[in-house]
Design an enzyme around this catalytic site. Sequence first.
Site, PDB file in Angstrom:
ATOM      1  N   THR A  39      -6.712   8.972  -2.526  1.00 49.20           N
ATOM      2  CA  THR A  39      -7.038  10.562  -2.074  1.00 49.20           C
ATOM      3  C   THR A  39      -5.899  10.997  -1.252  1.00 49.20           C
ATOM      4  OG1 THR A  39      -9.326   9.846  -1.907  1.00 49.20           O
ATOM      5  CG2 THR A  39      -8.491  11.870  -0.410  1.00 49.20           C
ATOM      6  N   VAL A  40      -5.135   9.974  -0.431  1.00 45.96           N
ATOM      7  CA  VAL A  40      -4.219  10.546   0.452  1.00 45.96           C
ATOM      8  C   VAL A  40      -2.619  10.628  -0.333  1.00 45.96           C
ATOM      9  CG1 VAL A  40      -2.732  10.302   2.265  1.00 45.96           C
ATOM     10  CG2 VAL A  40      -5.244   9.996   2.546  1.00 45.96           C
ATOM     11  N   ARG A  58      -2.126   1.147  -8.174  1.00 43.39           N
ATOM     12  CA  ARG A  58      -2.921   0.331  -9.166  1.00 43.39           C
ATOM     13  C   ARG A  58      -3.503   0.996 -10.374  1.00 43.39           C
ATOM     14  NH1 ARG A  58      -7.514  -2.329  -5.046  1.00 43.39           N
ATOM     15  NH2 ARG A  58      -7.283  -0.267  -4.425  1.00 43.39           N
ATOM     16  N   GLU A 115       2.766   9.895  11.863  1.00 43.63           N
ATOM     17  CA  GLU A 115       1.818  11.014  12.392  1.00 43.63           C
ATOM     18  C   GLU A 115       0.574  11.034  12.037  1.00 43.63           C
ATOM     19  OE1 GLU A 115       0.494  13.873  14.383  1.00 43.63           O
ATOM     20  OE2 GLU A 115       2.810  13.882  14.694  1.00 43.63           O
ATOM     21  N   VAL A 142      -3.201   9.424  13.022  1.00 40.49           N
ATOM     22  CA  VAL A 142      -4.088   9.857  13.988  1.00 40.49           C
ATOM     23  C   VAL A 142      -4.404  11.210  13.773  1.00 40.49           C
ATOM     24  CG1 VAL A 142      -4.924  10.163  16.281  1.00 40.49           C
ATOM     25  CG2 VAL A 142      -3.472   8.243  15.614  1.00 40.49           C
ATOM     26  N   ILE A 183      -3.931  17.239  12.317  1.00 41.28           N
ATOM     27  CA  ILE A 183      -3.546  17.623  13.547  1.00 41.28           C
ATOM     28  C   ILE A 183      -2.244  17.153  14.207  1.00 41.28           C
ATOM     29  CG2 ILE A 183      -4.213  17.784  16.048  1.00 41.28           C
ATOM     30  CD1 ILE A 183      -7.307  17.577  15.238  1.00 41.28           C
ATOM     31  N   GLU A 223     -16.999   6.431   4.021  1.00 39.54           N
ATOM     32  CA  GLU A 223     -16.690   5.173   3.332  1.00 39.54           C
ATOM     33  C   GLU A 223     -17.904   4.597   2.846  1.00 39.54           C
ATOM     34  OE1 GLU A 223     -13.684   4.725   2.103  1.00 39.54           O
ATOM     35  OE2 GLU A 223     -12.483   5.771   3.581  1.00 39.54           O
ATOM     36  N   LYS A 233      -7.002   4.370  16.612  1.00 41.22           N
ATOM     37  CA  LYS A 233      -6.412   5.488  16.960  1.00 41.22           C
ATOM     38  C   LYS A 233      -6.107   5.849  18.440  1.00 41.22           C
ATOM     39  CE  LYS A 233      -8.439   7.881  12.983  1.00 41.22           C
ATOM     40  NZ  LYS A 233      -9.674   8.545  12.239  1.00 41.22           N
ATOM     41  N   GLY A 272      -8.913  13.891   5.192  1.00 33.04           N
ATOM     42  CA  GLY A 272      -8.807  14.315   3.939  1.00 33.04           C
ATOM     43  C   GLY A 272      -7.295  14.374   3.204  1.00 33.04           C
TER      44      GLY A 272
END
Length: 424
Positions: A11-12, A43, A125, A128, A132, A185, A200, A297
């Site tokens: 996703t990221v 993968r 960055e 966390v 933001i 999850e 975090k 996200g």
Amino acid sequence: MIRIGICGLGTVGGGTFNLLKKNYNEIFRRIGSQFIIEQIGTRSDNPICNLTGIKVTRNIFEVVRNPNVDVVVELIGGCNIARKLVLEAINNKKHVVTANKAMIAIHGKEIFCAAKKRGVMVAFEAAVAGGIPIIKCIREGLCANRIYSIAGIINGTVNYILTNMKKGISCENILNQAKLLGYAEEDPTLDLEGTDTAHKLTILAAIAYGIPLHFEKIYIEGIGCINLTDVKKADKLGYNIKHLGLSKRKKTGIELRVHPVLLPKNRLLSNVHGVTNAIEINGDAVGSTLFYGIGAGSEPTASAIISDLLDVSRNKLTEHINRTPYLAFSTMATVSILPIDQVITDYYLRFMLISFNMIGHVVNIFYKLGIRIKHLLLKKQESSFVIILLTYSTKEANMNLAIGKLESTNVILGHITRVRVENV
């Protein structure tokens, strides 16, 4: 020219790849140098990514061994393999950008020491609060301040659950809904038990106070004790229940704690709902500041990753490697981390009383320990009574004694639910 190797295309990783492509011109204008995606280790291919012309390997370690890669972007998650991957990248004199909060919180000291020796950067960055830019805000924007406190809603899954419990929906049903929507999850244990928030908070506190990463010293409590009765009663008393990462600078040391709290409805942080994150930071020069936005996200996290890539690139291009220490302080302060029993706060308590006539006995236990009661609510439930207490401030050690005495008597049924109250 900066050549990037991406490890992980989930996703990221997919979001980072696509955002680099989509906003290439904007990114180029900000840095004045080209970004080239040299290689991707994954993968399996991500169907939302067009990998035409990109070197792809199923062995992520090929990426960190590729002599043409300048910066490794670690997005595989987990701790053990990620740590090994990052350390090998550093050993090969490659800069690292990561979104891996668990790895930084637990293995950060080892990783930063290795990076310093090899003269490379490790940027985090995205570890966390997603999109933001909270780490840069503390490390750079608030660098002139002595930070007094941090209070953060930094887990969107848990905040989504607590928000929807106000609608009268059970935690279990909300969690199932959150999984379907992609907000949770399949195994949400780290979220629900508070471990994710603790990772975090470890990072934020280190940057805010100039202390080592102290994950092992954080008090961690999840939301398992909270039910619909608590959410409803808190609302009537003028509070919302939130799950916070909390840190406060005291004369005797620093508090590091993660747990549910009752927050007054007039607090800005109390009105952060759904999957949104928010961090309130109090500094001696700026006072109270609130940072609010999407905490997870694909694209929000990718935004933070690419901002780190720009930082690494600026340093690489100007040959000012490590211009800012990793945790923003040149030396780490030797400050005590206060145990939870030294914390002073108000309390919300809920328990079952076997008889109305036993109220006096309960009040007497609190009175003898110097704990003053602010509100007492009583409701009959079948043959017993649900009792809700709101106390004035007392030390956690005193509250532990009071709860221990009550639970050792025969005047209550089951265990006492305790939620700390943060009024200021």
